[in-house]
Write a protein that holds these residues in place. Structure first.
Motif, PDB file in Angstrom:
ATOM      1  N   ASP A   4       0.826  -1.436   0.051  1.00 32.98           N
ATOM      2  CA  ASP A   4       0.036  -0.604  -0.030  1.00 32.98           C
ATOM      3  C   ASP A   4       0.752   1.206  -0.203  1.00 32.98           C
ATOM      4  O   ASP A   4       0.033   2.555  -0.151  1.00 32.98           O
ATOM      5  CB  ASP A   4      -0.625   0.223   1.055  1.00 32.98           C
ATOM      6  N   PHE A   5       2.149   1.135   0.457  1.00 30.37           N
ATOM      7  CA  PHE A   5       3.221   2.526  -0.210  1.00 30.37           C
ATOM      8  C   PHE A   5       4.080   1.752  -0.920  1.00 30.37           C
ATOM      9  O   PHE A   5       4.106   1.131  -2.069  1.00 30.37           O
ATOM     10  CB  PHE A   5       4.063   2.073   1.662  1.00 30.37           C
ATOM     11  N   LYS A   6       4.594   3.616  -1.453  1.00 28.39           N
ATOM     12  CA  LYS A   6       5.375   3.558  -2.846  1.00 28.39           C
ATOM     13  C   LYS A   6       6.379   4.278  -1.961  1.00 28.39           C
ATOM     14  O   LYS A   6       7.106   4.851  -3.314  1.00 28.39           O
ATOM     15  CB  LYS A   6       3.976   4.639  -3.541  1.00 28.39           C
ATOM     16  N   ARG A   7       6.156   5.038  -1.145  1.00 28.51           N
ATOM     17  CA  ARG A   7       7.891   5.877  -0.573  1.00 28.51           C
ATOM     18  C   ARG A   7       8.264   4.741   0.591  1.00 28.51           C
ATOM     19  O   ARG A   7       7.753   4.426   1.320  1.00 28.51           O
ATOM     20  CB  ARG A   7       7.318   7.239  -0.051  1.00 28.51           C
ATOM     21  N   PHE A   8       9.235   4.770   0.500  1.00 29.13           N
ATOM     22  CA  PHE A   8      10.554   4.464   1.473  1.00 29.13           C
ATOM     23  C   PHE A   8      11.789   4.775   1.734  1.00 29.13           C
ATOM     24  O   PHE A   8      12.015   5.634   0.765  1.00 29.13           O
ATOM     25  CB  PHE A   8      10.621   2.761   1.280  1.00 29.13           C
ATOM     26  N   ILE A   9      12.704   4.742   2.742  1.00 24.69           N
ATOM     27  CA  ILE A   9      13.374   4.872   2.867  1.00 24.69           C
ATOM     28  C   ILE A   9      13.945   4.048   4.032  1.00 24.69           C
ATOM     29  O   ILE A   9      14.394   3.211   4.521  1.00 24.69           O
ATOM     30  CB  ILE A   9      13.298   5.992   4.437  1.00 24.69           C
ATOM     31  N   VAL A  10      15.865   4.255   3.564  1.00 22.39           N
ATOM     32  CA  VAL A  10      16.454   2.577   3.992  1.00 22.39           C
ATOM     33  C   VAL A  10      17.259   3.697   4.268  1.00 22.39           C
ATOM     34  O   VAL A  10      18.259   5.105   4.121  1.00 22.39           O
ATOM     35  CB  VAL A  10      17.079   1.899   3.187  1.00 22.39           C
ATOM     36  N   ILE A  11      17.975   3.530   5.839  1.00 21.53           N
ATOM     37  CA  ILE A  11      19.100   4.166   6.673  1.00 21.53           C
ATOM     38  C   ILE A  11      19.478   3.148   7.274  1.00 21.53           C
ATOM     39  O   ILE A  11      19.426   2.443   8.021  1.00 21.53           O
ATOM     40  CB  ILE A  11      18.457   5.103   7.722  1.00 21.53           C
ATOM     41  N   ALA A  32       7.929   1.838  -6.840  1.00 20.57           N
ATOM     42  CA  ALA A  32       8.506   2.380  -5.571  1.00 20.57           C
ATOM     43  C   ALA A  32       9.556   3.315  -5.854  1.00 20.57           C
ATOM     44  O   ALA A  32      10.263   3.091  -6.326  1.00 20.57           O
ATOM     45  CB  ALA A  32       9.289   1.353  -5.232  1.00 20.57           C
ATOM     46  N   ASP A  33       9.127   4.734  -4.825  1.00 22.55           N
ATOM     47  CA  ASP A  33      10.059   5.053  -5.137  1.00 22.55           C
ATOM     48  C   ASP A  33      11.509   5.518  -3.858  1.00 22.55           C
ATOM     49  O   ASP A  33      10.685   4.885  -2.067  1.00 22.55           O
ATOM     50  CB  ASP A  33       9.632   7.274  -4.554  1.00 22.55           C
ATOM     51  N   VAL A  34      12.454   4.448  -3.787  1.00 25.29           N
ATOM     52  CA  VAL A  34      13.081   4.727  -2.403  1.00 25.29           C
ATOM     53  C   VAL A  34      14.255   5.537  -2.566  1.00 25.29           C
ATOM     54  O   VAL A  34      15.542   6.101  -3.236  1.00 25.29           O
ATOM     55  CB  VAL A  34      13.737   2.806  -2.175  1.00 25.29           C
ATOM     56  N   ILE A  35      14.593   6.142  -1.487  1.00 27.52           N
ATOM     57  CA  ILE A  35      16.205   7.050  -0.773  1.00 27.52           C
ATOM     58  C   ILE A  35      16.443   6.304   0.088  1.00 27.52           C
ATOM     59  O   ILE A  35      16.112   5.457   1.318  1.00 27.52           O
ATOM     60  CB  ILE A  35      14.724   8.766  -0.086  1.00 27.52           C
ATOM     61  N   THR A  36      17.726   6.599   0.202  1.00 31.58           N
ATOM     62  CA  THR A  36      18.587   6.377   1.338  1.00 31.58           C
ATOM     63  C   THR A  36      19.518   6.754   2.088  1.00 31.58           C
ATOM     64  O   THR A  36      19.658   8.220   1.176  1.00 31.58           O
ATOM     65  CB  THR A  36      20.173   4.891   0.532  1.00 31.58           C
ATOM     66  N   PHE A  37      20.614   6.609   3.193  1.00 32.61           N
ATOM     67  CA  PHE A  37      21.018   7.206   3.845  1.00 32.61           C
ATOM     68  C   PHE A  37      21.654   6.619   5.036  1.00 32.61           C
ATOM     69  O   PHE A  37      21.757   5.519   5.287  1.00 32.61           O
ATOM     70  CB  PHE A  37      20.415   8.207   5.041  1.00 32.61           C
ATOM     71  N   THR A  38      22.633   7.877   4.963  1.00 34.65           N
ATOM     72  CA  THR A  38      24.135   5.960   5.285  1.00 34.65           C
ATOM     73  C   THR A  38      24.305   6.754   6.835  1.00 34.65           C
ATOM     74  O   THR A  38      24.835   6.330   6.946  1.00 34.65           O
ATOM     75  CB  THR A  38      25.880   6.388   4.535  1.00 34.65           C
TER      76      THR A  38
END
Length: 130
Positions: A4-11, A32-38
């Motif tokens: 049900d989600f389209k936006r994702f963040i991975v930290i 899906a739109d995925v943004i990542t952070f280190t």
């Protein structure tokens, strides 16, 4: 449900894990739109500035525990202090290579954590998430 989600963040401080997560999320969730952070600090700042509007789209966050500077647990301590409007937009899953029962229990009792997932984040796992 995760689909049900389209936006994702991975930290996660591991760029290779971030790449793997991005690929598997995009395989599992069409569009899906995925943004990542280190680093957790930058990810937390992003969340605070992008999800405070009542019209903000909901997002799933996959958060690693063991990171330098700010750990996932320190991130969660800060997240507990953000306003409810932001919390309403963010669904958090702990994503870690830790097999520690202490970490699993800590995630289980945290009201802002949906579930604890052991790395790697595979398509099969994504398809089974609530």
């Amino acid at each position: 449900m995760i689909h049900d989600f389209k936006r994702f963040i991975v930290i996660d401080d591991d760029p290779i894990n971030n790449l793997l997560c991005t690929k598997n999320i995009k395989k599992s969730v069409e569009g899906a739109d995925v943004i990542t952070f280190t680093d957790a600090e930058t990810g937390l700042d992003y969340i605070k500035s992008n999800f405070s509007s009542p019209n903000a789209e909901k997002v799933v966050l996959f958060l690693d525990i063991n990171m330098p500077t700010m750990s996932g647990w320190e991130f969660m301590e800060e997240f507990h202090n953000v306003n409810a409007e932001i919390k309403d937009h963010v669904s958090i899953y702990i994503l870690s290579s830790s097999v520690s029962e202490v970490d699993k229990q800590k995630a289980k009792i945290d009201p802002d954590v949906i579930d604890y997932i052991e790395k790697p984040l595979l398509v099969d796992i994504l398809n089974k998430l609530p």
